[in-house]
Motif scaffolding. Sequence first.
Motif, PDB file in Angstrom:
ATOM      1  N   PRO A  35     -41.055  34.652  13.353  1.00  0.00           N
ATOM      2  CA  PRO A  35     -40.834  35.609  14.069  1.00  0.00           C
ATOM      3  C   PRO A  35     -40.130  35.548  15.935  1.00  0.00           C
ATOM      4  CG  PRO A  35     -42.892  34.997  14.089  1.00  0.00           C
ATOM      5  CD  PRO A  35     -42.233  34.353  13.053  1.00  0.00           C
ATOM      6  N   VAL A  36     -41.440  35.074  16.818  1.00  0.00           N
ATOM      7  CA  VAL A  36     -40.081  34.789  17.971  1.00  0.00           C
ATOM      8  C   VAL A  36     -39.015  34.461  17.994  1.00  0.00           C
ATOM      9  CG1 VAL A  36     -40.555  34.421  20.709  1.00  0.00           C
ATOM     10  CG2 VAL A  36     -42.782  34.974  18.374  1.00  0.00           C
ATOM     11  N   ILE A  37     -38.779  33.242  17.541  1.00  0.00           N
ATOM     12  CA  ILE A  37     -37.510  32.427  17.828  1.00  0.00           C
ATOM     13  C   ILE A  37     -36.852  32.917  17.017  1.00  0.00           C
ATOM     14  CG2 ILE A  37     -36.405  30.373  17.404  1.00  0.00           C
ATOM     15  CD1 ILE A  37     -38.391  29.780  19.256  1.00  0.00           C
ATOM     16  N   ARG A  61     -32.407  46.459   9.000  1.00  0.00           N
ATOM     17  CA  ARG A  61     -31.377  47.687   9.154  1.00  0.00           C
ATOM     18  C   ARG A  61     -30.530  47.654  10.609  1.00  0.00           C
ATOM     19  NH1 ARG A  61     -36.821  52.253   8.652  1.00  0.00           N
ATOM     20  NH2 ARG A  61     -37.096  51.767   6.197  1.00  0.00           N
ATOM     21  N   ASP A  62     -30.704  47.370  11.264  1.00  0.00           N
ATOM     22  CA  ASP A  62     -29.610  46.916  12.610  1.00  0.00           C
ATOM     23  C   ASP A  62     -28.680  45.810  11.829  1.00  0.00           C
ATOM     24  OD1 ASP A  62     -29.688  47.197  15.686  1.00  0.00           O
ATOM     25  OD2 ASP A  62     -29.524  45.376  15.607  1.00  0.00           O
ATOM     26  N   ASN A 121     -44.884  42.066  12.797  1.00  0.00           N
ATOM     27  CA  ASN A 121     -44.053  41.104  13.097  1.00  0.00           C
ATOM     28  C   ASN A 121     -43.593  41.621  11.824  1.00  0.00           C
ATOM     29  OD1 ASN A 121     -42.305  38.739  12.390  1.00  0.00           O
ATOM     30  ND2 ASN A 121     -43.579  37.887  10.854  1.00  0.00           N
ATOM     31  N   ILE A 122     -44.019  42.382  10.019  1.00  0.00           N
ATOM     32  CA  ILE A 122     -43.217  43.008   9.417  1.00  0.00           C
ATOM     33  C   ILE A 122     -41.891  44.244  10.109  1.00  0.00           C
ATOM     34  CG2 ILE A 122     -43.237  44.341   7.444  1.00  0.00           C
ATOM     35  CD1 ILE A 122     -45.893  42.618   6.637  1.00  0.00           C
ATOM     36  N   LEU A 123     -42.026  45.025  11.096  1.00  0.00           N
ATOM     37  CA  LEU A 123     -41.847  46.171  11.570  1.00  0.00           C
ATOM     38  C   LEU A 123     -40.709  46.089  12.433  1.00  0.00           C
ATOM     39  CD1 LEU A 123     -45.106  48.384  12.589  1.00  0.00           C
ATOM     40  CD2 LEU A 123     -43.315  49.094  10.882  1.00  0.00           C
ATOM     41  N   ILE A 124     -40.686  44.934  13.233  1.00  0.00           N
ATOM     42  CA  ILE A 124     -39.414  43.696  13.634  1.00  0.00           C
ATOM     43  C   ILE A 124     -38.838  43.422  12.784  1.00  0.00           C
ATOM     44  CG2 ILE A 124     -38.286  42.044  15.262  1.00  0.00           C
ATOM     45  CD1 ILE A 124     -40.802  42.711  16.620  1.00  0.00           C
ATOM     46  N   SER A 125     -39.489  42.427  12.188  1.00  0.00           N
ATOM     47  CA  SER A 125     -38.595  42.049  10.260  1.00  0.00           C
ATOM     48  C   SER A 125     -37.449  43.559   9.786  1.00  0.00           C
ATOM     49  CB  SER A 125     -38.319  41.585   9.416  1.00  0.00           C
ATOM     50  OG  SER A 125     -39.855  40.122  10.023  1.00  0.00           O
ATOM     51  N   GLY A 154     -22.631  46.634  10.140  1.00  0.00           N
ATOM     52  CA  GLY A 154     -21.582  46.436   8.981  1.00  0.00           C
ATOM     53  C   GLY A 154     -21.865  44.483   8.852  1.00  0.00           C
ATOM     54  N   ASN A 155     -22.499  44.168   8.979  1.00  0.00           N
ATOM     55  CA  ASN A 155     -23.220  42.713   8.444  1.00  0.00           C
ATOM     56  C   ASN A 155     -23.279  43.340   6.772  1.00  0.00           C
ATOM     57  OD1 ASN A 155     -22.619  41.242  10.663  1.00  0.00           O
ATOM     58  ND2 ASN A 155     -24.722  41.655  11.277  1.00  0.00           N
ATOM     59  N   SER A 156     -23.048  41.588   6.301  1.00  0.00           N
ATOM     60  CA  SER A 156     -22.733  41.690   4.440  1.00  0.00           C
ATOM     61  C   SER A 156     -24.338  42.285   4.583  1.00  0.00           C
ATOM     62  CB  SER A 156     -22.789  40.663   4.748  1.00  0.00           C
ATOM     63  OG  SER A 156     -23.273  39.407   4.752  1.00  0.00           O
ATOM     64  N   LYS A 157     -24.743  42.191   3.019  1.00  0.00           N
ATOM     65  CA  LYS A 157     -26.148  42.251   3.149  1.00  0.00           C
ATOM     66  C   LYS A 157     -27.390  41.344   2.614  1.00  0.00           C
ATOM     67  CE  LYS A 157     -28.995  44.870  -0.611  1.00  0.00           C
ATOM     68  NZ  LYS A 157     -28.711  45.879  -2.159  1.00  0.00           N
ATOM     69  N   GLU A 158     -26.397  40.391   2.464  1.00  0.00           N
ATOM     70  CA  GLU A 158     -27.048  38.712   2.267  1.00  0.00           C
ATOM     71  C   GLU A 158     -26.665  38.567   3.491  1.00  0.00           C
ATOM     72  OE1 GLU A 158     -23.574  39.569   0.568  1.00  0.00           O
ATOM     73  OE2 GLU A 158     -24.396  39.278  -1.101  1.00  0.00           O
ATOM     74  N   PHE A 159     -26.313  38.366   4.505  1.00  0.00           N
ATOM     75  CA  PHE A 159     -26.411  38.200   6.288  1.00  0.00           C
ATOM     76  C   PHE A 159     -28.554  38.877   6.690  1.00  0.00           C
ATOM     77  CE2 PHE A 159     -26.105  38.747  10.679  1.00  0.00           C
ATOM     78  CZ  PHE A 159     -26.218  37.237  10.849  1.00  0.00           C
ATOM     79  N   SER A 160     -28.004  40.054   6.480  1.00  0.00           N
ATOM     80  CA  SER A 160     -29.095  40.907   7.047  1.00  0.00           C
ATOM     81  C   SER A 160     -30.447  40.264   6.162  1.00  0.00           C
ATOM     82  CB  SER A 160     -28.868  42.237   6.227  1.00  0.00           C
ATOM     83  OG  SER A 160     -27.912  42.448   6.593  1.00  0.00           O
ATOM     84  N   VAL A 161     -30.709  40.436   4.557  1.00  0.00           N
ATOM     85  CA  VAL A 161     -32.085  39.790   4.281  1.00  0.00           C
ATOM     86  C   VAL A 161     -32.155  38.066   5.157  1.00  0.00           C
ATOM     87  CG1 VAL A 161     -32.373  38.408   1.606  1.00  0.00           C
ATOM     88  CG2 VAL A 161     -30.658  40.554   1.800  1.00  0.00           C
ATOM     89  N   ILE A 162     -30.563  37.733   4.859  1.00  0.00           N
ATOM     90  CA  ILE A 162     -31.147  36.298   5.853  1.00  0.00           C
ATOM     91  C   ILE A 162     -32.010  36.301   6.981  1.00  0.00           C
ATOM     92  CG2 ILE A 162     -29.765  34.112   7.218  1.00  0.00           C
ATOM     93  CD1 ILE A 162     -27.874  34.390   4.260  1.00  0.00           C
ATOM     94  N   VAL A 163     -32.275  37.242   7.452  1.00  0.00           N
ATOM     95  CA  VAL A 163     -32.283  37.733   9.000  1.00  0.00           C
ATOM     96  C   VAL A 163     -33.696  37.993   9.111  1.00  0.00           C
ATOM     97  CG1 VAL A 163     -31.999  39.573  11.132  1.00  0.00           C
ATOM     98  CG2 VAL A 163     -30.057  38.553  10.395  1.00  0.00           C
ATOM     99  N   LEU A 164     -33.805  38.348   8.029  1.00  0.00           N
ATOM    100  CA  LEU A 164     -34.807  39.524   7.452  1.00  0.00           C
ATOM    101  C   LEU A 164     -36.295  38.401   7.224  1.00  0.00           C
ATOM    102  CD1 LEU A 164     -36.738  42.018   6.497  1.00  0.00           C
ATOM    103  CD2 LEU A 164     -36.100  41.920   3.988  1.00  0.00           C
ATOM    104  N   ILE A 165     -35.673  37.766   6.644  1.00  0.00           N
ATOM    105  CA  ILE A 165     -36.764  36.224   5.678  1.00  0.00           C
ATOM    106  C   ILE A 165     -36.968  35.525   7.176  1.00  0.00           C
ATOM    107  CG2 ILE A 165     -36.355  34.142   4.263  1.00  0.00           C
ATOM    108  CD1 ILE A 165     -35.009  35.787   2.535  1.00  0.00           C
TER     109      ILE A 165
END
Length: 71
Positions: free
Chosen positions: A58-60, A35-36, A26-30, A41-52
């Motif tokens: 995890p699946v959904i 990183r993807d 789960n952590i590796l996929i997050s 080119g997405n913003s850092k805020e969007f990337s953090v939301i994706v991570l969280i």
Amino acid sequence: MNFLLDSPTLVMLLPLLLFLLFNVINILISIWAYRDSRRRGNSKEFSVIVLIALLFFPVIGLIVYLIIRKD
């Protein structure tokens, strides 16, 4: 070798090892999704939301991210 297979510690240890394995995956996929998202080119805020989101759902979260990410 039979002692290891017959011991109750293996029965108790197996669920713990599976739990740890799933959490590591789960952590590796997050991290991959974060990183993807940054690489696309997405913003850092969007990337953090994706991570969280992927850490908590995890699946959904992965399915939703794969659908909404930019191609």
